[in-house]
Write an enzyme that holds these catalytic residues in place. Structure first.
Site, PDB file in Angstrom:
ATOM      1  N   CYS A 136     -23.456  27.750  23.055  1.00 23.37           N
ATOM      2  CA  CYS A 136     -23.070  26.462  23.634  1.00 23.37           C
ATOM      3  C   CYS A 136     -22.666  26.620  25.099  1.00 23.37           C
ATOM      4  O   CYS A 136     -22.132  27.660  25.499  1.00 23.37           O
ATOM      5  CB  CYS A 136     -21.903  25.846  22.859  1.00 23.37           C
ATOM      6  SG  CYS A 136     -22.366  25.234  21.222  1.00 23.37           S
ATOM      7  N   CYS A 137     -22.896  25.572  25.874  1.00 24.57           N
ATOM      8  CA  CYS A 137     -22.476  25.554  27.275  1.00 24.57           C
ATOM      9  C   CYS A 137     -21.002  25.172  27.327  1.00 24.57           C
ATOM     10  O   CYS A 137     -20.623  24.055  27.669  1.00 24.57           O
ATOM     11  CB  CYS A 137     -23.327  24.554  28.059  1.00 24.57           C
ATOM     12  SG  CYS A 137     -23.007  24.574  29.822  1.00 24.57           S
ATOM     13  N   GLU A 138     -20.172  26.117  26.939  1.00 23.13           N
ATOM     14  CA  GLU A 138     -18.729  25.900  26.813  1.00 23.13           C
ATOM     15  C   GLU A 138     -18.050  27.257  26.895  1.00 23.13           C
ATOM     16  O   GLU A 138     -18.347  28.158  26.110  1.00 23.13           O
ATOM     17  CB  GLU A 138     -18.407  25.243  25.479  1.00 23.13           C
ATOM     18  CG  GLU A 138     -16.985  24.790  25.316  1.00 23.13           C
ATOM     19  CD  GLU A 138     -16.670  23.565  26.162  1.00 23.13           C
ATOM     20  OE1 GLU A 138     -15.560  23.518  26.709  1.00 23.13           O
ATOM     21  OE2 GLU A 138     -17.530  22.675  26.267  1.00 23.13           O
ATOM     22  N   TYR A 184     -22.990  19.362  19.023  1.00 21.96           N
ATOM     23  CA  TYR A 184     -22.703  19.627  20.432  1.00 21.96           C
ATOM     24  C   TYR A 184     -23.880  20.373  21.045  1.00 21.96           C
ATOM     25  O   TYR A 184     -24.448  21.281  20.437  1.00 21.96           O
ATOM     26  CB  TYR A 184     -21.414  20.437  20.569  1.00 21.96           C
ATOM     27  CG  TYR A 184     -20.975  20.618  22.002  1.00 21.96           C
ATOM     28  CD1 TYR A 184     -20.745  19.521  22.821  1.00 21.96           C
ATOM     29  CD2 TYR A 184     -20.801  21.878  22.543  1.00 21.96           C
ATOM     30  CE1 TYR A 184     -20.349  19.669  24.138  1.00 21.96           C
ATOM     31  CE2 TYR A 184     -20.394  22.050  23.863  1.00 21.96           C
ATOM     32  CZ  TYR A 184     -20.172  20.943  24.650  1.00 21.96           C
ATOM     33  OH  TYR A 184     -19.779  21.102  25.969  1.00 21.96           O
ATOM     34  N   ASN A 185     -24.254  20.021  22.266  1.00 26.05           N
ATOM     35  CA  ASN A 185     -25.467  20.534  22.918  1.00 26.05           C
ATOM     36  C   ASN A 185     -26.728  20.236  22.115  1.00 26.05           C
ATOM     37  O   ASN A 185     -27.750  20.895  22.255  1.00 26.05           O
ATOM     38  CB  ASN A 185     -25.376  22.045  23.169  1.00 26.05           C
ATOM     39  CG  ASN A 185     -24.438  22.424  24.301  1.00 26.05           C
ATOM     40  OD1 ASN A 185     -24.199  23.596  24.535  1.00 26.05           O
ATOM     41  ND2 ASN A 185     -23.893  21.460  25.013  1.00 26.05           N
TER      42      ASN A 185
END
Length: 441
Positions: free
Chosen positions: A336-338, A382-383
């Site tokens: 994930c971009c997190e 998410y994403n």
């Protein structure tokens, strides 16, 4: 290994944990309810009910979901922050007519259900907010003044006076102080709750001490001693009987204790990265916070296992003596971009490297302790990642698919495009439609 990532549950562990709870010492009977928010898969629910449990539902939709799984309403108790109105109130009343127990958690809930309960001769349960709580983290403490679950002691006289004027009978009392907290606090809650029953609830026949029974996910953690807790509760309930002549049935509501260590997340290593000589070595998995968000939410720890493609176990939590801190500290992250997408964080969200064997691309990382509050709670989409498959290994050792993987089409199927009258799946996407891409997936 089959398709990854996925959740894998061991049915034999679920069976064993159910038996442990059912065997808790008790004075006049024990009736456990499974906290279905821990893992709400229909097959898991049915397996646990088959072993003699009822269901603790935390929302009206959870109660509906239990019904869809074939569970009879008398097996369900609804304990919720919701205040159902409109069609939800109709659904609540219908479930209560069919025998579902309603656990009143606020004065307003009581006021709204009162006339229906009296007209139908329905006895209620009440959740008392004791003003004292205990949890594995601050956000899992459900009993102190930072938490609003239940009717607070300061509002209890008002609630009881209203109930008396209406002719409402509370035949069950419930207090839940938090999840995974200190067993000593759990024992204190037993004493405190029996005091409430003695002082305020002359018609109570059942006393629920809630859930929160601590399970040990990591080797250095200690699980709740059910025999010790049961013996304590048995002694105190027996003393209550000797003082009052009232025999109370004990209820408990475990969730984590039943399913946490039955579950694993099977992931594959898709990339290996470093952040320089002073940084970290990262194992990038094809599943992370969207499958298990507990480390990010609570700083929770989960056991990690590295498995080679040929099935060889390269490293296992609790058996790391062959590894060396100077060479084998690694960080497990997802896709994930997190920045918080890691399976090893402290309570402030900082990365904690873990001792792990050196893997290769395509090797597997298995995340243990993932049967509770992973599939049921994590931000799957998410994403735009999909909700992955769930698999149950039965007590006979056979594998059974109990949830198909979601498709991209299912993620977007309820979205409405304002600039087109065409359905989403008919809109071209590259050379193929979204429907075709989702099917191919």
């Amino acid at each position: 290994m089959g398709r990854t990532p996925c959740y894998l549950y061991d049915g034999s562990i679920i069976h064993r944990k159910c038996q442990e709870v059912l065997a808790m010492p008790n004075a006049f009977g024990i009736e456990p309810r499974y906290a279905m928010k821990a893992n709400s898969n229909a097959t898991i629910l049915r397996e646990i009910v088959k072993h003699g449990f009822g269901i603790d539902a935390s929302s009206l939709n959870e109660a509906r979901r239990a019904r869809l799984a074939g569970i009879d309403p008398p097996k369900i108790m609804l304990t919720t922050q919701e205040v159902p109105v409109g069609s939800d109130r109709v659904a609540l009343e219908e479930l209560m007519r069919l025998g579902m127990k309603y656990n009143v958690c606020s004065v307003r809930q009581l006021e709204l259900v009162a006339d229906f309960a009296v007209a139908n001769g329905t006895r209620l349960c009440i959740r008392v907010h004791p003003g004292v709580g205990s949890g594995e983290s601050a956000s899992r403490n459900t009993g102190d003044h930072y938490s609003c679950f239940g009717v607070h002691l300061s509002d209890l006289p008002q609630a009881l006076e209203f109930a008396k004027t209406k002719g409402i009978i509370f035949d069950a009392v419930h207090v839940h102080i938090g999840s995974g907290g200190d067993p000593a606090k759990w024992r204190e809650n037993i004493d405190r709750e029996l005091g409430f029953v003695r002082e305020y609830f002359p018609d109570a026949e059942r006393v629920s001490f809630g859930g929160g029974l601590k399970e040990a996910r990591m080797p250095d953690e200690v699980a709740a001693d059910l025999k010790e807790l049961g013996n304590y509760a048995k002694q105190r309930i027996q003393e209550f009987y000797e003082e009052t002549g009232r025999k109370l049935i004990m209820e408990v509501e475990p969730g984590t204790y039943i399913v946490a260590n039955s579950g694993y997340i099977i992931t594959e290593i898709i990339d290996l990265k470093r952040t320089g000589p002073e940084g970290f070595e990262f194992l990038v998995l094809n599943g992370g916070m969207e499958l298990n968000t507990r480390p990010l939410l609570y700083g929770s720890r989960h056991p990690l296992y590295v498995v080679a493609q040929n099935g060889e176990l390269l490293s296992a939590e609790g058996e790391l003596g062959h590894l060396h801190p100077e060479d084998d500290l690694r960080v497990v992250v997802g896709r994930c971009c997190e920045s918080g997408d890691s399976q090893s964080l402290d309570s402030d969200g900082n990365i904690i490297p873990r001792l792990l064997a050196e893997p290769a691309f395509g090797d597997f990382v298995v995340i243990g302790g993932a049967g509770a509050y992973c599939a049921s709670m994590s931000p799957h989409n998410y994403n735009s990642h999909i909700q992955v498959a769930e698999v149950l290994m039965g007590e006979d050792g056979n594998l059974h698919l109990i949830r198909k993987p979601q498709t991209l089409e299912q993620i977007v199927q309820n979205e409405i495009l304002l600039d087109s009258t065409k359905a989403y799946q008919e809109k071209p996407f590259g050379e193929r439609s979204l429907r075709d891409q989702a099917s191919a997936y």
